[in-house]
Write an enzyme that holds these catalytic residues in place. Structure first.
Site, mmCIF file in Angstrom:
data_model
loop_
_atom_site.group_PDB
_atom_site.id
_atom_site.type_symbol
_atom_site.label_atom_id
_atom_site.label_comp_id
_atom_site.label_asym_id
_atom_site.label_seq_id
_atom_site.Cartn_x
_atom_site.Cartn_y
_atom_site.Cartn_z
ATOM 1 N N TRP A 93 0.826 -1.218 0.000
ATOM 2 C CA TRP A 93 0.000 0.000 0.000
ATOM 3 C C TRP A 93 0.850 1.254 0.000
ATOM 4 O O TRP A 93 0.584 2.194 -0.754
ATOM 5 C CB TRP A 93 -0.998 -0.014 1.151
ATOM 6 C CG TRP A 93 -2.063 -1.055 0.942
ATOM 7 C CD1 TRP A 93 -2.334 -2.122 1.749
ATOM 8 C CD2 TRP A 93 -2.957 -1.162 -0.173
ATOM 9 N NE1 TRP A 93 -3.341 -2.880 1.205
ATOM 10 C CE2 TRP A 93 -3.743 -2.319 0.025
ATOM 11 C CE3 TRP A 93 -3.166 -0.414 -1.332
ATOM 12 C CZ2 TRP A 93 -4.733 -2.736 -0.880
ATOM 13 C CZ3 TRP A 93 -4.143 -0.820 -2.229
ATOM 14 C CH2 TRP A 93 -4.911 -1.961 -2.001
ATOM 15 N N ASP A 96 -2.106 6.715 6.292
ATOM 16 C CA ASP A 96 -3.133 5.822 5.752
ATOM 17 C C ASP A 96 -3.388 4.769 6.826
ATOM 18 O O ASP A 96 -2.595 3.842 6.996
ATOM 19 C CB ASP A 96 -2.649 5.180 4.449
ATOM 20 C CG ASP A 96 -3.613 4.116 3.921
ATOM 21 O OD1 ASP A 96 -4.664 3.883 4.555
ATOM 22 O OD2 ASP A 96 -3.311 3.511 2.871
ATOM 23 N N LYS A 139 -12.574 -1.704 5.817
ATOM 24 C CA LYS A 139 -11.748 -2.641 6.577
ATOM 25 C C LYS A 139 -12.256 -2.750 8.014
ATOM 26 O O LYS A 139 -12.379 -3.825 8.547
ATOM 27 C CB LYS A 139 -10.280 -2.200 6.573
ATOM 28 C CG LYS A 139 -9.707 -1.912 5.188
ATOM 29 C CD LYS A 139 -9.457 -3.162 4.376
ATOM 30 C CE LYS A 139 -9.213 -2.895 2.898
ATOM 31 N NZ LYS A 139 -8.013 -2.151 2.585
HETATM 32 C C1 LIG Z 1 -7.437 -1.674 1.268
HETATM 33 C C2 LIG Z 1 -6.402 -0.638 1.446
HETATM 34 C C3 LIG Z 1 -6.216 0.382 0.498
HETATM 35 C C4 LIG Z 1 -7.025 0.480 -0.778
HETATM 36 O O1 LIG Z 1 -8.363 0.667 -0.505
HETATM 37 P P1 LIG Z 1 -9.452 0.809 -1.675
HETATM 38 O O2 LIG Z 1 -10.675 1.210 -0.925
HETATM 39 O O3 LIG Z 1 -9.558 -0.526 -2.323
HETATM 40 O O4 LIG Z 1 -8.980 1.850 -2.611
HETATM 41 C C5 LIG Z 1 -5.229 1.320 0.754
HETATM 42 N N1 LIG Z 1 -4.490 1.279 1.875
HETATM 43 C C6 LIG Z 1 -4.641 0.314 2.803
HETATM 44 C C7 LIG Z 1 -3.785 0.309 4.020
HETATM 45 C C8 LIG Z 1 -5.608 -0.668 2.621
HETATM 46 O O5 LIG Z 1 -5.766 -1.628 3.543
#
Ligand SMILES: *Cc1c(COP(=O)(O)O)cnc(C)c1O
Length: 376
Positions: A104, A188, A212
């Site tokens: 990521w 993030d 998530k």
């Molecule tokens: C799942 C995830 C993403 C991407 O998320 P999307 O909603 O599919 O764009 C980015 N960063 C992290 C840490 C993630 O777990």
């Protein structure tokens, strides 16, 4: 009706109480005579839903008024573009630093490079030795005191929980301690958002795709310090310019209303559980039980160094990879779903977010014991 134990990394399990409440309110929300899905985003009912969601989130994470809370779309992937489009020009050098610790954060840096300059401040992409133990690339984390931050950077990007490799930064650094007090920390936090207390005041912004740990897919939660707003690059789409989104309190264009409503129900559920401090205790208990079981024999192997292990996403391998298919099949027969590892990693991964109770983790542990006894 059977509800399985869902170990998916995302979209992932939601609290059953939230789903039941949403079902009860499906046709008529609060005497409005309509479903939340059917309401105007500017009407009084949805305004109330959105305001309560924001207030509850502020309470859960102790977010001060110095920060705007935005509900956006496009997921964390779109936010990887939206962040540099909004923040690169907050300082004259127009460059960003990255802590690269997995897929990521790598993607975040690649996206930033489309709009401006970037540097790698730290990475775990090489082998290292910790406490005399050799750690393979991607199975450890560089501690903040080793980061080489450019003090002229506009911001430093950190993915505080790498969902795929299962690496978690427990504490976020104070940028002043890294010799870069003017650099905004951008986090993030998608895959451990609200799983523990988080010190937003150390950051310039925090973002999280909801699916998530905080709600359904479709809404991205953005917490951004107000002094960082107002510097968007000219090419930034108007709907992604924090200036517009903050001024209109997430109603610059139609927001993902139903996803905001469900995330709001999750926030209320979290408050009923005792808030993020109580959730953290439950998450520690679940993760400790699972990793202890994985470490107990060499039939299973959790590759991440213990100090870097995520409480949310636990990747693991069977010693004998030829048993993988049998393991997954047996798990599904017991209602333990979505344990396949990410396609780039292989093996298994158990995601045990807030909505996974200890009972579900115990069911997985019992199966790990049983499968080892039958095949070990
Ligand atoms: C799942 C995830 C993403 C991407 O998320 P999307 O909603 O599919 O764009 C980015 N960063 C992290 C840490 C993630 O777990």
């Amino acid at each position: 009706m059977a509800r399985y134990w869902n170990f998916s990394a995302g979209p992932s399990a939601l609290p059953e109480a939230v789903l039941k409440q949403a079902a009860d309110e499906m046709l008529d929300w609060g005497g409005s005579g309509m479903s939340v899905m059917e309401m105007s985003h500017r009407g009084k009912h949805f305004t109330q839903i959105c305001n309560e969601a924001e207030a509850d989130l502020r309470e859960l994470l102790n977010i001060s008024d110095e920060y705007a809370v935005l509900f956006m779309q496009g997921g964390a992937t779109a936010e990887n573009a939206i962040v540099p489009l909004n923040l690169l020009a907050t300082r004259p050098g127009q460059s960003a630093d990255f802590v690269v610790t997995g897929i990521w954060s790598t993607k975040s840096q690649q996206e930033c490079q489309r709009y401006g300059k970037s540097n790698v401040a730290a990475s775990n992409r090489a082998e290292t030795v910790i406490d005399g133990k050799t750690c393979a690339p991607g199975t450890w984390m560089p501690l903040p005191n080793s980061w080489q931050v450019n003090p002229e950077a506009s911001y430093l990007h950190l993915c505080s929980n790498e969902t795929i490799a299962g690496i978690e930064f427990a504490d976020w650094p104070l940028m002043a301690d890294l010799g870069a007090p003017e650099v905004a920390l951008v986090v993030d936090a998608s895959s451990h958002f609200l799983s523990r207390p988080m010190d937003v005041s150390r950051t310039g912004m925090v973002f999280a795709g909801a699916q998530k740990n905080a709600g359904p897919a479709g809404v991205t939660i953005v917490i951004v310090r107000r002094d960082l707003i107002g510097h968007a690059l000219p090419i930034c789409p108007t709907a992604f310019d924090y200036t517009n989104v903050a001024r209109e309190r997430s109603m610059y264009n139609t927001p993902p209303t139903y996803a905001i409503y469900i995330a709001g129900l999750v926030f209320k559920w979290l408050k009923r559980q005792g808030g993020v401090a109580a959730l953290e205790q439950a998450n520690i208990a679940k993760a400790t039980a699972l990793y202890n079981r994985l470490d107990r024999s060499d039939f299973y192997r959790a590759p991440v160094h213990p100090f870097a292990r995520s409480r949310m996403n636990a990747p693991f391998f069977l010693k004998d990879g030829s048993l993988d298919d049998a393991f997954i099949k047996g798990a599904e027969q017991r209602g333990l779903m979505a344990l396949q590892g990410h396609k780039t990693v292989g093996g298994m991964r158990a995601s045990i977010y807030n909505a996974m109770p200890m009972e579900g983790v115990q069911a997985l542990i019992d199966y790990l014991d049983e499968f080892e006894q039958a095949n070990g």
